[in-house]
Motif scaffolding. Structure first.
Motif, PDB file in Angstrom:
ATOM      1  N   ARG A 159       0.820  -1.202   0.000  1.00  0.00           N
ATOM      2  CA  ARG A 159       0.000   0.000   0.000  1.00  0.00           C
ATOM      3  C   ARG A 159       0.860   1.260   0.000  1.00  0.00           C
ATOM      4  O   ARG A 159       1.680   1.478   0.889  1.00  0.00           O
ATOM      5  N   VAL A 160       0.670   2.081  -1.014  1.00  0.00           N
ATOM      6  CA  VAL A 160       1.350   3.371  -1.138  1.00  0.00           C
ATOM      7  C   VAL A 160       0.296   4.434  -1.371  1.00  0.00           C
ATOM      8  O   VAL A 160      -0.560   4.296  -2.249  1.00  0.00           O
ATOM      9  N   THR A 161       0.336   5.509  -0.588  1.00  0.00           N
ATOM     10  CA  THR A 161      -0.631   6.598  -0.732  1.00  0.00           C
ATOM     11  C   THR A 161       0.091   7.931  -0.570  1.00  0.00           C
ATOM     12  O   THR A 161       1.238   7.986  -0.117  1.00  0.00           O
ATOM     13  N   CYS A 182       8.096  18.327  -2.074  1.00  0.00           N
ATOM     14  CA  CYS A 182       7.164  17.556  -1.247  1.00  0.00           C
ATOM     15  C   CYS A 182       7.376  16.067  -1.486  1.00  0.00           C
ATOM     16  O   CYS A 182       7.343  15.603  -2.631  1.00  0.00           O
ATOM     17  N   PHE A 183       7.597  15.332  -0.408  1.00  0.00           N
ATOM     18  CA  PHE A 183       7.787  13.881  -0.457  1.00  0.00           C
ATOM     19  C   PHE A 183       6.599  13.218   0.244  1.00  0.00           C
ATOM     20  O   PHE A 183       6.760  12.535   1.250  1.00  0.00           O
ATOM     21  N   ASP A 184       5.399  13.424  -0.281  1.00  0.00           N
ATOM     22  CA  ASP A 184       4.219  12.983   0.465  1.00  0.00           C
ATOM     23  C   ASP A 184       3.832  11.537   0.190  1.00  0.00           C
ATOM     24  O   ASP A 184       3.091  10.934   0.970  1.00  0.00           O
ATOM     25  N   GLN A 185       4.306  10.924  -0.903  1.00  0.00           N
ATOM     26  CA  GLN A 185       3.983   9.519  -1.121  1.00  0.00           C
ATOM     27  C   GLN A 185       4.699   8.675  -0.074  1.00  0.00           C
ATOM     28  O   GLN A 185       5.858   8.935   0.278  1.00  0.00           O
ATOM     29  N   HIS A 186       4.013   7.658   0.429  1.00  0.00           N
ATOM     30  CA  HIS A 186       4.634   6.869   1.489  1.00  0.00           C
ATOM     31  C   HIS A 186       4.140   5.423   1.486  1.00  0.00           C
ATOM     32  O   HIS A 186       2.999   5.138   1.172  1.00  0.00           O
ATOM     33  N   LEU A 196       7.682   5.270   5.199  1.00  0.00           N
ATOM     34  CA  LEU A 196       8.819   5.478   4.321  1.00  0.00           C
ATOM     35  C   LEU A 196       8.360   6.458   3.244  1.00  0.00           C
ATOM     36  O   LEU A 196       7.620   6.105   2.342  1.00  0.00           O
ATOM     37  N   HIS A 197       8.760   7.738   3.382  1.00  0.00           N
ATOM     38  CA  HIS A 197       8.295   8.802   2.485  1.00  0.00           C
ATOM     39  C   HIS A 197       9.268   8.990   1.328  1.00  0.00           C
ATOM     40  O   HIS A 197      10.493   8.930   1.509  1.00  0.00           O
ATOM     41  N   PHE A 198       8.707   9.238   0.149  1.00  0.00           N
ATOM     42  CA  PHE A 198       9.539   9.388  -1.037  1.00  0.00           C
ATOM     43  C   PHE A 198       8.814  10.230  -2.084  1.00  0.00           C
ATOM     44  O   PHE A 198       7.642  10.564  -1.941  1.00  0.00           O
ATOM     45  N   ARG A 199       9.530  10.566  -3.140  1.00  0.00           N
ATOM     46  CA  ARG A 199       8.917  11.155  -4.319  1.00  0.00           C
ATOM     47  C   ARG A 199       9.466  10.453  -5.551  1.00  0.00           C
ATOM     48  O   ARG A 199      10.546   9.833  -5.512  1.00  0.00           O
ATOM     49  N   LEU A 200       8.731  10.539  -6.650  1.00  0.00           N
ATOM     50  CA  LEU A 200       9.141   9.926  -7.910  1.00  0.00           C
ATOM     51  C   LEU A 200       9.731  10.970  -8.842  1.00  0.00           C
ATOM     52  O   LEU A 200       9.252  12.098  -8.909  1.00  0.00           O
ATOM     53  N   ASN A 201      10.753  10.586  -9.566  1.00  0.00           N
ATOM     54  CA  ASN A 201      11.298  11.387 -10.649  1.00  0.00           C
ATOM     55  C   ASN A 201      11.271  10.511 -11.900  1.00  0.00           C
ATOM     56  O   ASN A 201      11.995   9.507 -11.979  1.00  0.00           O
ATOM     57  N   PRO A 205      14.061   6.021 -14.531  1.00  0.00           N
ATOM     58  CA  PRO A 205      13.373   6.801 -13.504  1.00  0.00           C
ATOM     59  C   PRO A 205      14.029   6.581 -12.135  1.00  0.00           C
ATOM     60  O   PRO A 205      14.746   5.616 -11.925  1.00  0.00           O
ATOM     61  N   ARG A 206      13.739   7.506 -11.211  1.00  0.00           N
ATOM     62  CA  ARG A 206      14.313   7.437  -9.876  1.00  0.00           C
ATOM     63  C   ARG A 206      13.222   7.567  -8.818  1.00  0.00           C
ATOM     64  O   ARG A 206      12.185   8.201  -9.050  1.00  0.00           O
ATOM     65  N   LEU A 207      13.478   6.983  -7.666  1.00  0.00           N
ATOM     66  CA  LEU A 207      12.647   7.150  -6.480  1.00  0.00           C
ATOM     67  C   LEU A 207      13.563   7.674  -5.391  1.00  0.00           C
ATOM     68  O   LEU A 207      14.577   7.046  -5.085  1.00  0.00           O
ATOM     69  N   ILE A 208      13.237   8.846  -4.813  1.00  0.00           N
ATOM     70  CA  ILE A 208      14.095   9.481  -3.816  1.00  0.00           C
ATOM     71  C   ILE A 208      13.440   9.367  -2.449  1.00  0.00           C
ATOM     72  O   ILE A 208      12.331   9.867  -2.235  1.00  0.00           O
ATOM     73  N   VAL A 209      14.112   8.693  -1.531  1.00  0.00           N
ATOM     74  CA  VAL A 209      13.600   8.460  -0.173  1.00  0.00           C
ATOM     75  C   VAL A 209      14.029   9.610   0.728  1.00  0.00           C
ATOM     76  O   VAL A 209      15.222   9.955   0.792  1.00  0.00           O
ATOM     77  N   ALA A 210      13.067  10.194   1.457  1.00  0.00           N
ATOM     78  CA  ALA A 210      13.353  11.342   2.317  1.00  0.00           C
ATOM     79  C   ALA A 210      13.189  11.049   3.801  1.00  0.00           C
ATOM     80  O   ALA A 210      13.784  11.722   4.632  1.00  0.00           O
ATOM     81  N   HIS A 211      12.370  10.053   4.146  1.00  0.00           N
ATOM     82  CA  HIS A 211      12.050   9.816   5.563  1.00  0.00           C
ATOM     83  C   HIS A 211      11.844   8.340   5.799  1.00  0.00           C
ATOM     84  O   HIS A 211      11.111   7.673   5.066  1.00  0.00           O
TER      85      HIS A 211
END
Length: 216
Positions: A159-161, A182-186, A196-201, A205-211
């Motif tokens: 589950r990712v939201t 904003c890294f609101d996807q988690h 585990l919060h991240f954003r997509l680029n 492609p890349r996924l950047i983890v922030a939290h």
């Protein structure tokens, strides 16, 4: 009815409640089926209904359409071979092993310094360690299969939201290039409300983890 840390779950395939397909979804697994015509598909469409706590605190039933891997012939198994070859990886031994191997094992994932510091602080003996490693492997698997030209985001394995508008301000972090984003996807992990919060680029492609830690 299967359970996870976020509440009760019900899984239906057509009109039939199915615990086996629910367990396959929860554990990112594969269903083995007999030759009944209803199950002669490599991906089974399932409706997942769960109790979700909304930002205002009320509980609501949310239904999501998902797909569960299925096999009933040797050809089906071969079709799922790319997933089978990477499923069930052991967790990283410790943070040093994570640093050595992540460029290969998590080739599409980048990490902000704060996320690395959070992960470094978690002992490999802590229940979170294995759970986080599993989530990172799932995110990598999803990223490998993602084609940004045909879909706005990957087919997630758990589950990712995103956060609701009122909470998105909590998810602003300084990105790798020094810009605030904003890294609101988690994704979620247990025990407790692990996030585990991240954003997509899409470039890469890349996924950047922030939290990596408790719910923000």
């Amino acid at each position: 009815m299967a359970r996870d840390a976020d509440g009760d779950l019900e899984f239906r395939c057509g009109e039939q409640v199915t615990e086996a397909l629910g367990l396959a979804d929860l554990f990112d697994g594969l269903v083995l089926s007999f030759s009944d015509p209803r199950w002669r598909q490599r991906l089974l469409s399932v409706e997942r209904t769960e109790v979700v706590e909304m930002p205002e605190g009320q509980l609501e039933l949310v239904t999501t359409s998902i797909e569960v891997r299925n096999a009933c012939t040797p050809d089906d198994v071969d079709a799922h071979r790319p997933w089978l070859d990477t499923a069930g990886k052991p967790p990283f031994e410790d943070f040093d092993n994570f640093e050595v191997d992540r460029a290969d094992r998590l080739a599409n994932l980048d990490f902000l310094g704060r996320a690395l510091d959070q992960l470094r602080a978690i002992e490999p003996t802590h229940p979170w360690w294995s759970a986080i490693c599993g989530r990172l492997d799932e995110l990598q698997e999803a990223m490998v299969e993602w084609d940004p030209t045909t879909s706005p985001e990957p087919q997630w394995r758990s589950r990712v939201t995103g956060e609701h508008q009122q909470r998105r301000r909590l998810c602003d972090f300084t990105d790798l290039d020094g810009e605030t984003r904003c890294f609101d996807q988690h994704a979620r992990f247990t025990p407790h409300a692990g996030r585990l919060h991240f954003r997509l680029n899409p470039v890469g492609p890349r996924l950047i983890v922030a939290h990596i830690g408790l719910k923000l």
